[in-house]
Design an enzyme around this catalytic site. Sequence first.
Site, short mmCIF file in Angstrom:
data_model
loop_
_atom_site.label_atom_id
_atom_site.label_comp_id
_atom_site.label_asym_id
_atom_site.label_seq_id
_atom_site.Cartn_x
_atom_site.Cartn_y
_atom_site.Cartn_z
N LYS A 122 0.87 -1.18 0.00
CA LYS A 122 0.00 0.00 0.00
C LYS A 122 0.90 1.22 0.00
CE LYS A 122 -4.40 1.09 0.18
NZ LYS A 122 -5.59 0.37 -0.34
N ASP A 162 -6.89 4.33 -4.68
CA ASP A 162 -7.60 4.21 -3.39
C ASP A 162 -8.20 5.59 -3.15
OD1 ASP A 162 -7.96 2.35 -0.92
OD2 ASP A 162 -7.29 4.19 0.01
P1 NDP Z 1 -12.84 7.84 -3.05
O1 NDP Z 1 -11.76 8.82 -2.83
O2 NDP Z 1 -13.38 7.63 -4.41
O3 NDP Z 1 -14.09 8.18 -2.08
C1 NDP Z 1 -13.93 8.24 -0.69
C2 NDP Z 1 -15.24 8.71 -0.08
O4 NDP Z 1 -15.16 8.61 1.33
C3 NDP Z 1 -15.53 10.16 -0.38
O5 NDP Z 1 -16.92 10.35 -0.40
C4 NDP Z 1 -14.89 10.88 0.81
O6 NDP Z 1 -15.41 12.15 1.10
C5 NDP Z 1 -15.23 9.92 1.91
N1 NDP Z 1 -14.23 10.03 2.99
C6 NDP Z 1 -12.89 9.87 2.87
N2 NDP Z 1 -12.28 10.09 4.03
C7 NDP Z 1 -13.27 10.39 4.90
C8 NDP Z 1 -13.29 10.72 6.26
N3 NDP Z 1 -12.16 10.78 6.99
N4 NDP Z 1 -14.51 10.96 6.83
C9 NDP Z 1 -15.65 10.90 6.12
N5 NDP Z 1 -15.69 10.60 4.81
C10 NDP Z 1 -14.53 10.36 4.22
O7 NDP Z 1 -12.30 6.47 -2.42
P2 NDP Z 1 -12.80 4.98 -2.68
O8 NDP Z 1 -14.27 4.97 -2.90
O9 NDP Z 1 -11.90 4.37 -3.66
O10 NDP Z 1 -12.44 4.31 -1.28
C11 NDP Z 1 -13.40 4.24 -0.19
C12 NDP Z 1 -12.98 3.15 0.78
O11 NDP Z 1 -12.93 1.88 0.09
C13 NDP Z 1 -11.57 3.31 1.39
O12 NDP Z 1 -11.58 2.78 2.71
C14 NDP Z 1 -10.70 2.42 0.50
O13 NDP Z 1 -9.53 2.00 1.16
C15 NDP Z 1 -11.67 1.27 0.27
N6 NDP Z 1 -11.36 0.44 -0.90
C16 NDP Z 1 -11.27 0.99 -2.14
C17 NDP Z 1 -11.00 0.18 -3.24
C18 NDP Z 1 -11.02 0.70 -4.63
O14 NDP Z 1 -10.95 -0.13 -5.55
N7 NDP Z 1 -11.14 1.99 -4.87
C19 NDP Z 1 -10.70 -1.25 -3.06
C20 NDP Z 1 -10.91 -1.74 -1.72
C21 NDP Z 1 -11.20 -0.90 -0.68
P3 NDP Z 1 -14.56 13.47 0.73
O15 NDP Z 1 -14.65 13.58 -0.75
O16 NDP Z 1 -15.20 14.57 1.46
O17 NDP Z 1 -13.14 13.21 1.20
#
Ligand code: NDP
Length: 449
Positions: A122, A162
């Site tokens: 990571k 991510d």
């Molecule tokens: P994105 O950046 O596309 O979206 C993240 C979302 O979560 C946004 O809506 C963001 O809001 C919100 N968010 C992030 N940090 C916080 C926080 N501290 N408090 C509240 N809301 C928060 O990321 P992904 O959708 O790719 O990832 C989401 C989760 O899924 C993560 O935990 C990631 O590790 C996990 N994941 C992702 C994979 C992938 O293929 N993309 C694979 C496996 C797991 P804002 O825009 O305001 O920051």
Amino acid sequence: MSDIIQLIKDKDPEQKEFHQAVAEVLETVKPVLDRNPQYRKENILSRITEPERVIMFRVPWMDDTGQIQVNRGFRIEMSSAIGPYKGGLRFHPSVNLSILKFLAFEQVFKNALTTLPMGGGKGGSDFDPKGKSDHEVMRFCQSFMAELFRHIGENTDIPAGDIGVGAREIGYLFGMYKKLRNEFTGVLTGKSLAWGGSLIRPEATGYGCVYFAAEMLSVKNDTLQAKTCLVSGSGNVAQFTVEKILELGGTVKTLSDSAGYIYDEKGIDADKLAYVMHLKNIQRGRISEYAEKYPDAVYTPTDDALDYNPLWDHEADCAFPSATQNEINGTDAANLIKNNVTLVAEGANMPSTPEAVNIFLDNKIMYGPGKAANAGGVAVSGLEMSQNSMRLNWPGEEVDNRLKGIMRSIHKSCVYAAAEYDQPGNYVAGANIAGFVKVVNAMLDQGLV
Ligand code: NDP
């Protein structure tokens, strides 16, 4: 066991998220160690909790006003026992060694569960893409890759996206890698379709999470049809989770970002989801704008003074946390149970605190932990690597069918491993044990390296 956890805490006292992830895995694999004394004899726990390599570097870049900015870059190469390091890059101000080590540690077991030959890693940076221009993001990505390129490669370490790293960032990172190496190889996954990406990769984590939920329900002869669901986040994972829930006949009432959440009593239908995708992916707007566009929805800003998240305090059948780590605490878990939620499938990594996990397990609800439920993303990344090696593209239907097959197989592995160790229905134990045994046996086969 507690000795190892204490040792890790003494070594790096500030790495709370890493301690949390390690404790969760080590507690559930105790019966495996008791049944296999050679694991203790070979000091497997100390070896598996120490990254093979940690790379930390300076990322200097120039903003649009001509000011020089400096961020910190990281890559954790956790384990190459069953394949080259594989795992995403996160760009978010909260990124530090603890968060990346927890994510890399989880990734090792998750990747093992997919059945594909991928080790775990990571990386990322404390850079915040939010509010930056495309040119600023490009200059940052180029500087980040100017160091990272010497550590990665299609047979060594293959990063992906991510939080904060989507198609735009992967494009800039890949462009710089190609220029520096003078080679066009599958060194990153999540690429655009026209230059080596795989169909279904953007959808894979969300779709896979819903397929996993459907598998859990099928054990009880149930489906997602007519189920009311709460989803958090509004990024990549959340968007395609909603899309698949709708396709399978469910209703979704919530979405969020770090500033707040929306509750739409009428449900987020396909048209509203298309609006969210445009808002988030193109306009890079905030979820509050949803409630301006659809006045029936209620927007609630995040209130840091609250010790719970009101998003999880609504009547529903299923919950899909898809934002970030520790977004469901003990109070939230109790609220979910009170509101009749009987299934939680984690799209995000470690979104539930240990107290929340215990509440889910004590109440015997269907609880799919992230390392199993969200493995669809890395699984399709693995399929993207295969397609790149063969220099061909599989049709979307073929990738989707493979994804479904992999999620089914992950579910089956969890069920079998949990039953083998007398914990039927416990997907946390099942996922940890199945992933752990595979990685550890590979380590023992390869000697002391
Ligand atoms: P994105 O950046 O596309 O979206 C993240 C979302 O979560 C946004 O809506 C963001 O809001 C919100 N968010 C992030 N940090 C916080 C926080 N501290 N408090 C509240 N809301 C928060 O990321 P992904 O959708 O790719 O990832 C989401 C989760 O899924 C993560 O935990 C990631 O590790 C996990 N994941 C992702 C994979 C992938 O293929 N993309 C694979 C496996 C797991 P804002 O825009 O305001 O920051």
